[in-house]
Design a protein around this motif. Structure first.
Motif, PDB file in Angstrom:
ATOM      1  N   ALA A   1       6.574  10.978  -7.596  1.00 52.40           N
ATOM      2  CA  ALA A   1       5.987  11.865  -8.595  1.00 52.40           C
ATOM      3  C   ALA A   1       4.976  11.115  -9.459  1.00 52.40           C
ATOM      4  CB  ALA A   1       7.088  12.460  -9.480  1.00 52.40           C
ATOM      5  N   PHE A   2       5.287   9.867  -9.799  1.00 58.42           N
ATOM      6  CA  PHE A   2       4.383   9.046 -10.604  1.00 58.42           C
ATOM      7  C   PHE A   2       3.062   8.807  -9.866  1.00 58.42           C
ATOM      8  CE2 PHE A   2       2.670   4.982 -12.019  1.00 58.42           C
ATOM      9  CZ  PHE A   2       2.704   5.106 -13.399  1.00 58.42           C
ATOM     10  N   CYS A   3       3.146   8.494  -8.577  1.00 51.80           N
ATOM     11  CA  CYS A   3       1.931   8.256  -7.793  1.00 51.80           C
ATOM     12  C   CYS A   3       1.074   9.525  -7.723  1.00 51.80           C
ATOM     13  CB  CYS A   3       2.301   7.798  -6.379  1.00 51.80           C
ATOM     14  SG  CYS A   3       2.974   6.126  -6.309  1.00 51.80           S
ATOM     15  N   LYS A   4       1.736  10.670  -7.611  1.00 55.33           N
ATOM     16  CA  LYS A   4       1.007  11.937  -7.530  1.00 55.33           C
ATOM     17  C   LYS A   4       0.328  12.247  -8.859  1.00 55.33           C
ATOM     18  CE  LYS A   4       1.585  16.745  -6.068  1.00 55.33           C
ATOM     19  NZ  LYS A   4       2.555  17.774  -5.577  1.00 55.33           N
TER      20      LYS A   4
ATOM     21  N   GLY B   1       0.811  -1.211   0.000  1.00 51.24           N
ATOM     22  CA  GLY B   1       0.000   0.000   0.000  1.00 51.24           C
ATOM     23  C   GLY B   1       0.842   1.256   0.000  1.00 51.24           C
ATOM     24  N   GLY B   2       2.178   1.089   0.157  1.00 53.79           N
ATOM     25  CA  GLY B   2       3.092   2.220   0.106  1.00 53.79           C
ATOM     26  C   GLY B   2       3.393   2.639  -1.322  1.00 53.79           C
ATOM     27  N   PRO B   3       4.079   3.784  -1.516  1.00 56.19           N
ATOM     28  CA  PRO B   3       4.327   4.318  -2.866  1.00 56.19           C
ATOM     29  C   PRO B   3       5.009   3.325  -3.805  1.00 56.19           C
ATOM     30  CG  PRO B   3       4.875   5.954  -1.199  1.00 56.19           C
ATOM     31  CD  PRO B   3       4.579   4.695  -0.453  1.00 56.19           C
TER      32      PRO B   3
ATOM     33  N   LEU C   1      -2.806   8.212  -7.214  1.00 55.62           N
ATOM     34  CA  LEU C   1      -2.873   6.889  -6.596  1.00 55.62           C
ATOM     35  C   LEU C   1      -3.009   6.966  -5.076  1.00 55.62           C
ATOM     36  CD1 LEU C   1      -0.172   5.057  -8.757  1.00 55.62           C
ATOM     37  CD2 LEU C   1      -2.655   5.011  -9.003  1.00 55.62           C
ATOM     38  N   ASN C   2      -2.581   8.084  -4.486  1.00 56.17           N
ATOM     39  CA  ASN C   2      -2.723   8.314  -3.042  1.00 56.17           C
ATOM     40  C   ASN C   2      -2.290   7.120  -2.190  1.00 56.17           C
ATOM     41  OD1 ASN C   2      -3.960  10.906  -3.501  1.00 56.17           O
ATOM     42  ND2 ASN C   2      -5.828   9.773  -4.086  1.00 56.17           N
ATOM     43  N   PRO C   3      -1.036   6.692  -2.327  1.00 54.34           N
ATOM     44  CA  PRO C   3      -0.579   5.534  -1.553  1.00 54.34           C
ATOM     45  C   PRO C   3      -0.544   5.830  -0.058  1.00 54.34           C
ATOM     46  CG  PRO C   3       1.278   6.622  -2.598  1.00 54.34           C
ATOM     47  CD  PRO C   3       0.042   7.265  -3.155  1.00 54.34           C
ATOM     48  N   ARG C   4      -0.512   4.768   0.732  1.00 52.06           N
ATOM     49  CA  ARG C   4      -0.395   4.898   2.177  1.00 52.06           C
ATOM     50  C   ARG C   4       1.054   5.234   2.547  1.00 52.06           C
ATOM     51  NH1 ARG C   4      -4.146   5.538   5.531  1.00 52.06           N
ATOM     52  NH2 ARG C   4      -3.091   4.227   7.082  1.00 52.06           N
ATOM     53  N   ILE C   5       1.230   5.994   3.599  1.00 50.55           N
ATOM     54  CA  ILE C   5       2.566   6.357   4.064  1.00 50.55           C
ATOM     55  C   ILE C   5       2.786   5.742   5.432  1.00 50.55           C
ATOM     56  CG2 ILE C   5       4.146   8.230   4.644  1.00 50.55           C
ATOM     57  CD1 ILE C   5       3.382   8.090   1.675  1.00 50.55           C
TER      58      ILE C   5
END
Length: 488
Positions: A184-187, A28-30, A191-195
């Motif tokens: 940057a790709f997730c943004k 669930g992370g980037p 995709l709003n991954p979990r941190i």
């Protein structure tokens, strides 16, 4: 751009073939979300079948459950089956005496391997496991290894593709992509991954390297240190590939699985001492590490361990031992270097009355011994239809007439004080201990060799010798045919 870079990595390193099933780790992370999204974008091009695995480590109450929901929802949105496993990693770490970081890694790969096996069995095809390590992970790994005193093998860093000893193929399609590119790709793709906030705290060695050491080097010494470290890794990989080819040749020619008398034993190998001695240290040390890797020890071999191995080979004394990590041992035995893992709390002893016209199961060995009593003509017919029954193998024939004269029960058991044999072709008794020494049977194997006995007299050392007293002669009327084999 990132998708193209990953596609090039896949093609250049032959990571994925068309039509394959891929099991992905999805925390669930980037990093893992980026990999998940890109493989879904490449799914049609490579005709892939994707499967995700999410691990709830129970390390962050509340947040861990939110990570799990995020992974499940993401998989649902893309139509990818998602396996979720829950582990109490802190408890596992405490039980095994390891860090929670190591315990987490172990359970993750355990789940990956289990899912890959399940998918493979269901679809009848090999399965690859994709993990999301990236360019930054490569640099961090190399710095960690350098600080621990790695050899040049360690400088090769993380492999794009490797085959685990279980047979699973692990691939890393993001290894040429930096963490900044991933974020940057997730943004860009919302995709709003979990941190995981613990990744932002310098509580583990890797976190300290990521958050403190690398930024310090970039600011004060080399702004392109990441690229420099990865360039070092590529150069070291070339050297590693060269040595690997030579090691494979030597392993093919000289490496043998140790025969573990009476018991299956796949985690022991031997290699001629002289061949090891004559190799250049650079090759010899890699060869020793490869021999250990072949039986399960693929980490934590230090320069000190290799120095001990060199001393052992130089002395060359039989029964000399060097202890490596996790109870793995290198031992000199009659001109061979043996590599094996010590087994704790293993009760070697057993005793069975032999079924005189049938099969006796030897549960401790997962073996069976089959017995047939035959008249001479029957025995001759049986013997002519099969390979010669050789008493030095795991089948033999003896005089049943002589056995009956002893009036003793026929027993299959392990050794005892006072055991003796009159070896075939010799006169006079020989202590079992003396036979073992003369036959150069290794000490660690002697307690598990099956012995067919009449009281203290051994009539067959299974796999080695029958007794002179019970050999078949011209006047023998009844024969006993014995076969020792693995249970079906």
């Amino acid at each position: 751009m990132v998708i193209n870079k990953v596609r090039n990595t896949i093609l250049h390193n032959n990571l994925i073939e068309k039509g394959e099933h891929i099991v992905m780790g999805l925390s669930g992370g980037p990093d893992s979300v980026c990999l998940f999204y890109i493989l879904n974008q490449l799914k049609e091009e490579f005709e892939l079948s994707l499967h995700a695995v999410h691990i709830n480590h129970q390390l962050r109450p509340g947040a861990a459950e939110e990570d799990q929901r995020y992974a499940e929802e993401l998989c649902h949105r893309f139509g990818v089956p998602c396996r979720v496993d829950v582990y109490d990693v802190n408890r596992i770490a405490k039980e095994k005496g390891i860090s929670s970081e190591d315990a987490g890694r172990q359970v993750r790969y355990q789940s990956f391997f289990e899912e890959a096996k399940s998918v493979s069995e269901k679809n009848g095809v090999p399965v690859k496991i994709a993990v999301a390590q990236n360019l930054n992970d490569q640099a961090e790994t190399l710095l960690m290894r350098i600080m621990r005193g790695t050899g040049t093998e360690g400088l090769a860093g993380i492999e794009y593709k490797r085959k685990d000893r279980s047979g699973a193929v692990i691939i890393r399609p993001l290894l040429d992509v930096s963490r900044a590119e991933i974020e940057a790709f997730c943004k860009e793709n919302n995709l709003n991954p979990r941190i995981d906030l613990t990744n932002l705290e310098p509580i583990y060695t890797r976190n300290k390297i990521r958050l403190e050491l690398l930024p310090y080097i970039q600011e004060n010494f080399n702004g392109n240190v990441m690229e420099a470290i990865n360039r070092l890794s590529r150069i070291a990989k070339e050297d590693k590939n060269f040595f690997s080819q030579r090691i494979e040749e030597l392993m093919f020619r000289h490496c043998e699985k140790i025969r573990s008398e009476g018991r299956d034993c796949a985690d022991s190998v031997s290699f001629p001492v002289e061949v090891l001695r004559e190799q250049h240290p650079a090759l010899r040390h890699r060869l020793i590490m490869k021999l250990f890797e072949s039986i399960g020890l693929d980490r934590d071999i230090s320069a000190i361990h290799l120095e001990q191995a060199d001393k052992l080979l130089l002395d060359g004394k039989t029964s000399s031992v060097a202890e490596f990590s996790s109870d793995y041992v290198m031992k000199i035995s009659y001109g061979s270097a043996e590599f094996y893992k010590k087994r704790d709390n293993w009760d070697e002893s057993f005793e069975y009355d032999i079924n005189m016209n049938g099969i006796t199961e030897i549960h401790e060995l997962n073996k069976e011994i089959g017995v047939r009593i035959l008249r001479r003509k029957e025995w001759e017919n049986v013997n002519s239809e099969r390979k010669t029954l050789d008493s030095t193998s795991f089948s033999c024939s003896m005089s049943y007439d002589e056995i009956q004269k002893s009036h003793c029960r026929l027993i299959l058991r392990t050794r005892r004080e006072g055991d003796y044999i009159v070896p075939l072709g010799m006169k006079g008794k020989k202590k079992l201990q003396d036979f073992f020494v003369d036959a150069k049977i290794k000490k660690e194997n002697r307690d598990r060799i099956p012995l067919l006995c009449l009281g203290s007299e051994i009539i067959w050392i299974v796999g080695y010798r029958i007794s002179e007293n019970y050999k078949i002669q011209n006047h023998t009327k009844h024969m006993i045919l014995l076969e020792f084999y693995s249970k079906k």
